[in-house]
Write a protein that holds these residues in place. Structure first.
Motif, PDB file in Angstrom:
ATOM      1  N   GLN A  33       0.811  -1.207   0.000  1.00 12.81           N
ATOM      2  CA  GLN A  33       0.000   0.000   0.000  1.00 12.81           C
ATOM      3  C   GLN A  33       0.850   1.266   0.000  1.00 12.81           C
ATOM      4  OE1 GLN A  33      -3.397  -0.136  -0.312  1.00 12.81           O
ATOM      5  NE2 GLN A  33      -2.900  -2.290  -0.644  1.00 12.81           N
ATOM      6  N   ARG A  34       2.158   1.115  -0.056  1.00 13.00           N
ATOM      7  CA  ARG A  34       3.030   2.280  -0.059  1.00 13.00           C
ATOM      8  C   ARG A  34       3.588   2.502  -1.471  1.00 13.00           C
ATOM      9  NH1 ARG A  34       5.713  -1.930   2.318  1.00 13.00           N
ATOM     10  NH2 ARG A  34       7.722  -2.530   1.409  1.00 13.00           N
ATOM     11  N   PRO A  35       4.118   3.671  -1.764  1.00 18.52           N
ATOM     12  CA  PRO A  35       4.667   3.925  -3.097  1.00 18.52           C
ATOM     13  C   PRO A  35       5.732   2.898  -3.464  1.00 18.52           C
ATOM     14  CG  PRO A  35       4.499   5.966  -1.860  1.00 18.52           C
ATOM     15  CD  PRO A  35       4.190   4.855  -0.899  1.00 18.52           C
ATOM     16  N   SER A  36       5.670   2.433  -4.699  1.00 17.78           N
ATOM     17  CA  SER A  36       6.612   1.415  -5.151  1.00 17.78           C
ATOM     18  C   SER A  36       7.998   2.017  -5.341  1.00 17.78           C
ATOM     19  CB  SER A  36       6.123   0.818  -6.474  1.00 17.78           C
ATOM     20  OG  SER A  36       7.020  -0.156  -6.946  1.00 17.78           O
ATOM     21  N   GLU A  37       9.022   1.311  -4.862  1.00 13.57           N
ATOM     22  CA  GLU A  37      10.410   1.715  -5.028  1.00 13.57           C
ATOM     23  C   GLU A  37      11.228   0.533  -5.521  1.00 13.57           C
ATOM     24  OE1 GLU A  37      11.821   3.191  -1.307  1.00 13.57           O
ATOM     25  OE2 GLU A  37      11.018   5.197  -1.644  1.00 13.57           O
ATOM     26  N   GLY A  38      12.332   0.837  -6.176  1.00 12.06           N
ATOM     27  CA  GLY A  38      13.213  -0.219  -6.640  1.00 12.06           C
ATOM     28  C   GLY A  38      14.631   0.289  -6.769  1.00 12.06           C
ATOM     29  N   SER A  39      15.528  -0.628  -7.073  1.00 10.93           N
ATOM     30  CA  SER A  39      16.931  -0.285  -7.272  1.00 10.93           C
ATOM     31  C   SER A  39      17.157   0.002  -8.755  1.00 10.93           C
ATOM     32  CB  SER A  39      17.832  -1.447  -6.817  1.00 10.93           C
ATOM     33  OG  SER A  39      19.192  -1.135  -7.008  1.00 10.93           O
ATOM     34  N   VAL A  40      17.490   1.256  -9.063  1.00  6.87           N
ATOM     35  CA  VAL A  40      17.633   1.708 -10.446  1.00  6.87           C
ATOM     36  C   VAL A  40      19.092   2.052 -10.719  1.00  6.87           C
ATOM     37  CG1 VAL A  40      16.972   3.483 -12.120  1.00  6.87           C
ATOM     38  CG2 VAL A  40      15.263   2.565 -10.529  1.00  6.87           C
ATOM     39  N   HIS A  41      19.616   1.508 -11.795  1.00 11.31           N
ATOM     40  CA  HIS A  41      20.971   1.850 -12.209  1.00 11.31           C
ATOM     41  C   HIS A  41      20.988   3.197 -12.908  1.00 11.31           C
ATOM     42  CE1 HIS A  41      24.224   1.915 -15.283  1.00 11.31           C
ATOM     43  NE2 HIS A  41      24.955   1.463 -14.281  1.00 11.31           N
ATOM     44  N   SER A  42      20.080   3.392 -13.869  1.00 13.13           N
ATOM     45  CA  SER A  42      20.054   4.627 -14.654  1.00 13.13           C
ATOM     46  C   SER A  42      18.828   4.618 -15.555  1.00 13.13           C
ATOM     47  CB  SER A  42      21.325   4.745 -15.518  1.00 13.13           C
ATOM     48  OG  SER A  42      21.438   3.641 -16.398  1.00 13.13           O
ATOM     49  N   TRP A  43      18.612   5.726 -16.212  1.00 16.41           N
ATOM     50  CA  TRP A  43      17.642   5.778 -17.309  1.00 16.41           C
ATOM     51  C   TRP A  43      18.225   6.627 -18.418  1.00 16.41           C
ATOM     52  CZ3 TRP A  43      14.909   7.554 -12.595  1.00 16.41           C
ATOM     53  CH2 TRP A  43      15.088   8.908 -12.318  1.00 16.41           C
ATOM     54  N   ASP A  44      17.690   6.408 -19.632  1.00 16.23           N
ATOM     55  CA  ASP A  44      18.279   7.076 -20.788  1.00 16.23           C
ATOM     56  C   ASP A  44      17.284   7.048 -21.933  1.00 16.23           C
ATOM     57  OD1 ASP A  44      20.122   8.377 -22.322  1.00 16.23           O
ATOM     58  OD2 ASP A  44      21.596   6.759 -22.366  1.00 16.23           O
ATOM     59  N   LEU A  45      17.519   7.875 -22.954  1.00 17.09           N
ATOM     60  CA  LEU A  45      16.793   7.794 -24.203  1.00 17.09           C
ATOM     61  C   LEU A  45      17.630   6.979 -25.179  1.00 17.09           C
ATOM     62  CD1 LEU A  45      15.352  11.389 -24.739  1.00 17.09           C
ATOM     63  CD2 LEU A  45      14.125   9.342 -24.030  1.00 17.09           C
ATOM     64  N   SER A  46      17.002   6.053 -25.869  1.00 19.05           N
ATOM     65  CA  SER A  46      17.714   5.143 -26.754  1.00 19.05           C
ATOM     66  C   SER A  46      16.949   4.989 -28.056  1.00 19.05           C
ATOM     67  CB  SER A  46      17.869   3.780 -26.074  1.00 19.05           C
ATOM     68  OG  SER A  46      18.354   2.803 -26.961  1.00 19.05           O
ATOM     69  N   THR A  47      17.672   4.785 -29.129  1.00 17.43           N
ATOM     70  CA  THR A  47      17.051   4.576 -30.435  1.00 17.43           C
ATOM     71  C   THR A  47      17.654   3.341 -31.090  1.00 17.43           C
ATOM     72  OG1 THR A  47      16.702   6.950 -30.746  1.00 17.43           O
ATOM     73  CG2 THR A  47      16.590   5.570 -32.705  1.00 17.43           C
ATOM     74  N   GLY A  48      16.804   2.384 -31.428  1.00 16.23           N
ATOM     75  CA  GLY A  48      17.231   1.276 -32.268  1.00 16.23           C
ATOM     76  C   GLY A  48      17.612  -0.011 -31.584  1.00 16.23           C
ATOM     77  N   VAL A  49      17.983   0.000 -30.297  1.00 15.10           N
ATOM     78  CA  VAL A  49      18.467  -1.232 -29.674  1.00 15.10           C
ATOM     79  C   VAL A  49      17.594  -1.710 -28.511  1.00 15.10           C
ATOM     80  CG1 VAL A  49      20.855  -0.824 -30.326  1.00 15.10           C
ATOM     81  CG2 VAL A  49      20.032   0.019 -28.130  1.00 15.10           C
ATOM     82  N   ASP A  50      16.627  -0.924 -28.088  1.00 12.57           N
ATOM     83  CA  ASP A  50      15.804  -1.289 -26.939  1.00 12.57           C
ATOM     84  C   ASP A  50      14.319  -1.341 -27.291  1.00 12.57           C
ATOM     85  OD1 ASP A  50      17.847  -1.335 -24.683  1.00 12.57           O
ATOM     86  OD2 ASP A  50      18.202   0.647 -25.538  1.00 12.57           O
ATOM     87  N   GLY A  51      14.034  -1.630 -28.561  1.00 11.74           N
ATOM     88  CA  GLY A  51      12.669  -1.647 -29.040  1.00 11.74           C
ATOM     89  C   GLY A  51      12.481  -0.611 -30.129  1.00 11.74           C
ATOM     90  N   PRO A  52      11.314  -0.594 -30.767  1.00 16.55           N
ATOM     91  CA  PRO A  52      11.087   0.304 -31.906  1.00 16.55           C
ATOM     92  C   PRO A  52      11.062   1.776 -31.511  1.00 16.55           C
ATOM     93  CG  PRO A  52       9.055  -0.808 -31.278  1.00 16.55           C
ATOM     94  CD  PRO A  52      10.155  -1.458 -30.499  1.00 16.55           C
ATOM     95  N   GLY A  53      11.608   2.622 -32.394  1.00 20.75           N
ATOM     96  CA  GLY A  53      11.568   4.064 -32.189  1.00 20.75           C
ATOM     97  C   GLY A  53      12.474   4.521 -31.068  1.00 20.75           C
ATOM     98  N   THR A  54      12.334   5.782 -30.719  1.00 19.60           N
ATOM     99  CA  THR A  54      13.064   6.340 -29.579  1.00 19.60           C
ATOM    100  C   THR A  54      12.351   5.934 -28.297  1.00 19.60           C
ATOM    101  OG1 THR A  54      13.829   8.232 -30.870  1.00 19.60           O
ATOM    102  CG2 THR A  54      13.845   8.460 -28.474  1.00 19.60           C
TER     103      THR A  54
END
Length: 277
Positions: A33-54
């Motif tokens: 019932q509390r806000p979901s949290e997790g261990s995150v390395h990073s986030w980024d914008l990617s084109t072409g290698v992580d699924g279609p489009g940006t």
């Protein structure tokens, strides 16, 4: 997982995956019932290698596999990530939704192995899809596929699935884990009619034997839901990261495959009616 991300050093002993169960709510809402949290390395914008489009790609930390060619070993341990709320990730992704939509892109939850944190991964996928209106992709080795509830998979438009070898001995040598859980997950995705992009890393002297490639190709061709196969040439771009972590990169002397070797592997997949790129 981006290009060769997937298997890494486990956080600790990983028990056999529990059978999946259907859930009417989001995975996070079902668990807490509390806000979901997790261990995150990073986030980024990617084109072409992580699924279609940006795409807005969230890299979660931790993985139960120990792939010899992992090019992001800094995502290996969950404790090395930053504790982050789902609200923070969604707020960051929301900044780019118009740009992403214009490119026909979406959001990808990657790793590490995102299913090591199934509640958090499920919450991100649900909110990316329903709050931000983005096409969603799950990037996974499939080893922990049994941890993906039916509710989580309903929020996934595309699965980027790694099958790293067909030969069981080679698979265990590459990853430190058995192959069967990944195959079971692949079959489940086919039963659900979930679109899959298959990834196969071509490593000379390790995974490039014709019968090994053919085994993966026959299996993928039998599923009926694999719309694309990415034959990924092995590279050593992550070697310096291994060294920085004080770890031995055991494929130091392994060459990248030649264009001809890559073309031959693609032809094996094409012979099974698959689109190989």
């Amino acid at each position: 997982m981006s290009l060769l991300l997937g298997p890494h050093i486990p956080v600790g002993p990983v028990s056999a995956p529990e059978p999946h169960t259907a859930c009417a709510s989001t995975p996070a809402a079902a668990a807490t019932q509390r806000p979901s949290e997790g261990s995150v390395h990073s986030w980024d914008l990617s084109t072409g290698v992580d699924g279609p489009g940006t795409r807005f790609v969230t890299f979660l930390s931790g993985c139960p596999l120990t792939c010899l060619y992992c090019h992001n070993p800094d995502t290996m341990k969950m404790r090395n990530g930053k504790r982050t709320s789902a609200d923070d990730v969604i707020a960051e992704a929301a900044k780019y939704t118009r740009f992403i939509a214009a490119s026909g892109g979406g959001a990808t939850v990657s790793g590490g192995e995102p299913l090591l944190q199934p509640v958090f991964a499920g919450e991100l996928l649900h909110r990316m899809k329903h709050e931000l209106g983005l096409h969603t992709a799950l990037d996974t080795s499939g080893f922990l596929g049994a941890r993906a509830t039916d509710a989580l998979l309903r929020d996934v438009d595309l699965v980027l699935l790694d099958i790293k070898s067909w030969d069981r001995e080679t698979y265990r040598k590459v990853t430190g884990r058995p192959l069967e859980p990944t195959l079971d997950f692949a079959r489940r995705l086919a039963d659900l009619g979930k679109e899959v992009h298959l990834r196969f890393v071509l490593v000379p002297g390790l995974t490039d034997a014709r019968e090994n490639v053919a085994g993966v190709a026959r299996f993928a061709g039998s599923l009926g839901n694999v719309s694309r196969v990415d034959v990924l040439p092995f590279h050593k771009l992550g070697e310096s990261k291994w060294e920085a972590l004080g770890k031995e990169f055991t494929l130091h002397d392994t060459p990248s495959p030649s264009p001809e070797q890559v073309a031959r592997a693609k032809a094996v997949f094409a012979a099974e009616g698959l689109t190989a790129v």
